[in-house]
Enzyme design. Sequence first.
Site, PDB file in Angstrom:
ATOM      1  N   SER A 183       0.851  -1.190   0.000  1.00 14.80           N
ATOM      2  CA  SER A 183       0.000   0.000   0.000  1.00 14.80           C
ATOM      3  C   SER A 183       0.887   1.240   0.000  1.00 14.80           C
ATOM      4  CB  SER A 183      -0.886   0.003   1.239  1.00 14.80           C
ATOM      5  OG  SER A 183      -0.067   0.199   2.380  1.00 14.80           O
ATOM      6  N   LYS A 184       0.229   2.396   0.026  1.00 17.63           N
ATOM      7  CA  LYS A 184       0.953   3.672   0.033  1.00 17.63           C
ATOM      8  C   LYS A 184       1.933   3.745   1.199  1.00 17.63           C
ATOM      9  CE  LYS A 184      -2.226   6.771  -2.241  1.00 17.63           C
ATOM     10  NZ  LYS A 184      -3.604   6.893  -1.797  1.00 17.63           N
ATOM     11  N   ARG A 185       1.522   3.158   2.299  1.00 13.36           N
ATOM     12  CA  ARG A 185       2.355   3.141   3.506  1.00 13.36           C
ATOM     13  C   ARG A 185       3.762   2.596   3.218  1.00 13.36           C
ATOM     14  NH1 ARG A 185       2.438  -0.874   7.223  1.00 13.36           N
ATOM     15  NH2 ARG A 185       0.903  -2.066   6.055  1.00 13.36           N
ATOM     16  N   GLY A 202       5.380   3.117   0.583  1.00 13.83           N
ATOM     17  CA  GLY A 202       6.036   3.955  -0.412  1.00 13.83           C
ATOM     18  C   GLY A 202       5.651   3.558  -1.835  1.00 13.83           C
TER      19      GLY A 202
END
Length: 486
Positions: free
Chosen positions: A250-252, A254
Site C-alpha cells: 500500500s501507500k504506507r 512507499g
Amino acid sequence: MHSELETPVRVRFAPSPTGHPHLGNIRAALFNWLFARHHGGKFVLRIEDTDVARKVEGAVDTIVGSLRWLGLDWDEGPYFQSQRSATYRDIAHRLLQEGHTYSCYCSAERLEAMRQEQAKRKQPPRYDRRCRNLSQQERAQLEASGITPVVRFKTPHEGETTVHDLIHGAVAFKHATLDDFVLLKSDGYPTYHLANVIDDHLMAISHVLRGVEWLSSTPRHVLLYGALDWQPPLFAHLPMILGPDRAKLSKRHGAATIIDYQEQGYLPEAMVNFLALLGWSLDDHTELLTREELIEHFSLDRVGKTGAIFDKDKLEWMNGVYMRRLSLDEFVGRALPFLDRGLPESVQRPLDEGYVHQVMSLIQERARTLAEVPELTDFFFLDDVQYDTDLLLGKDLDTQSAINAITTTLHSLQGVAHWDASLLEAVLRPLAKELGLSTRAFFGLLRVAVTGRTAAPPLFQTMEVLGQEKCLRRLSAALQLLSGSS
Ligand code: GLU
C-alpha cells in the site's frame, strides 16, 4: 488440465477506471503483454467501466498513459464496457429465460439490515435468497409496485466448483459460500462478473491472467460459463504484491501510482524489468533483463504462488543501472524535461544544450532517478550559490586559514590559460601542501565555495564545466563572506 496453448493466445488487460493504476494493476498488464508477445498472440485493452458510482475522472487517461509510457502496446481496443450494455442485457435475458437467474426486489435497506444481522452473528454477508422462491403472484405484485429489480444468478445450493488455475492448481469452492450474486444492477448496468465473463468469451480470450484477489470470483465465473454453455478461458492468478513487512502493498510502503513513478524520474525500461520480477523470475539470481529477454523467457511456469515482495531500494538500484546504460545523448534527452521543470525559475530557459551535455556527463553515474537531476546540478545553472560560513569551513579550518587558502587559490587561478580539469588539478593539488592543509580540507573548502555544497561531482571536472569566470566569481564571493565574518 489443459495445455497452455490449445487456442491462439489472446489475453487482455481489463482495468476498472476507479483510480489511477498502481503497481498491481500494471504488473497484471505487463504479464499479459509479455505472455502475448512471447506466444505471438494478441493483447487486448478493455476498460471495465460499468461501476458508474466509482468511476474516477481522468483514470482512463492515466491507464492509457501508463501503458504507453511503459511501451505496453495493445493490439485491440480500448473497448469500453459502458458502450456494450445492450450485449450484456441480451445475454442476461437469455439466462433468465433459461432459468439461471431471477429478479430480486429486496430494498437496499433490507439488504443492509441483513448484512448487519449477519455481521453480528459473525456470519459472512450473504443474500438470503428470499426472491428466488417468490410465487407468481408475489412477483406480479412487486413488479406492479414499480420497483426496478436486480438480476441474481441461481447458484446451486449444494456441491462445489473447482477452478483449474495454471499457477495454483485445482482450487475447490463450496457453492454454499458463493451467494446468489448480482448480474444486472438496478441501474441496468451489468456487474463485473457478468460483463467480464461475457467479454472474455466474445473477445475470444484464451488466458485470463489477473491478480490473485480475483481468484475468489472465479468459481462464480466458471458457473456462469457453464450456464451459458461456453468454454471458460484458462485462468492464471498472479501472486499478491507485498510490502517488506509481508502485508499487502500500500501507500504506507512507499508504493505509488505508475504516473507517480514516471514523475519521480524512474525510467520505463527499469520499471518494466522491476515489475516483471514481481512474481516471475528467470532463475534464482538474474535481476537484469531487457524487454526482449523478458519476452523471450516469460512463461507461466515461473510465476510464483506466494506473495512477491516490493523492494523500493531494489527499484532505485535498478533505475540507476538503466540510467548508466543510456548513451549520454539519450540521458540528456530524458533529463531535459526534468531540468526544465525542476530548476529554479531564475535559471534562464531554454537551457543551453551543449552546457547541459557537459553537466549531465558528470552526473549520469550518480543520479538514481531523473527527478534527482535538477537538485544535484542546480549550482551549475544558477548565477550564485548560497551557503553559510560553517559549511565553508567544515571541521578542519578556521576563518583565517580559509581566507589565506582562497586568496592564494584566486591568485593561482587567475593566470590559468586552459581551464580544464587536469590543469586545474596540477595547479591546485600542490597548493594544499604549500598552504599546510590536508587536501581533504582544502578541496572541501573549494568545493563548497564553487558549488555551495559538500557533495558534488569530482571537483576539478566540476570546475572545468562551471568555467573560469563563474569559479573565480564564486571564490571571490566566498572570500567576501569570510572577510565579513572575521
Ligand atoms: N476490472 C477488473 C480490475 O479492475 C478486472 C479483473 C480481471 O482481470 O478480471 O482489475
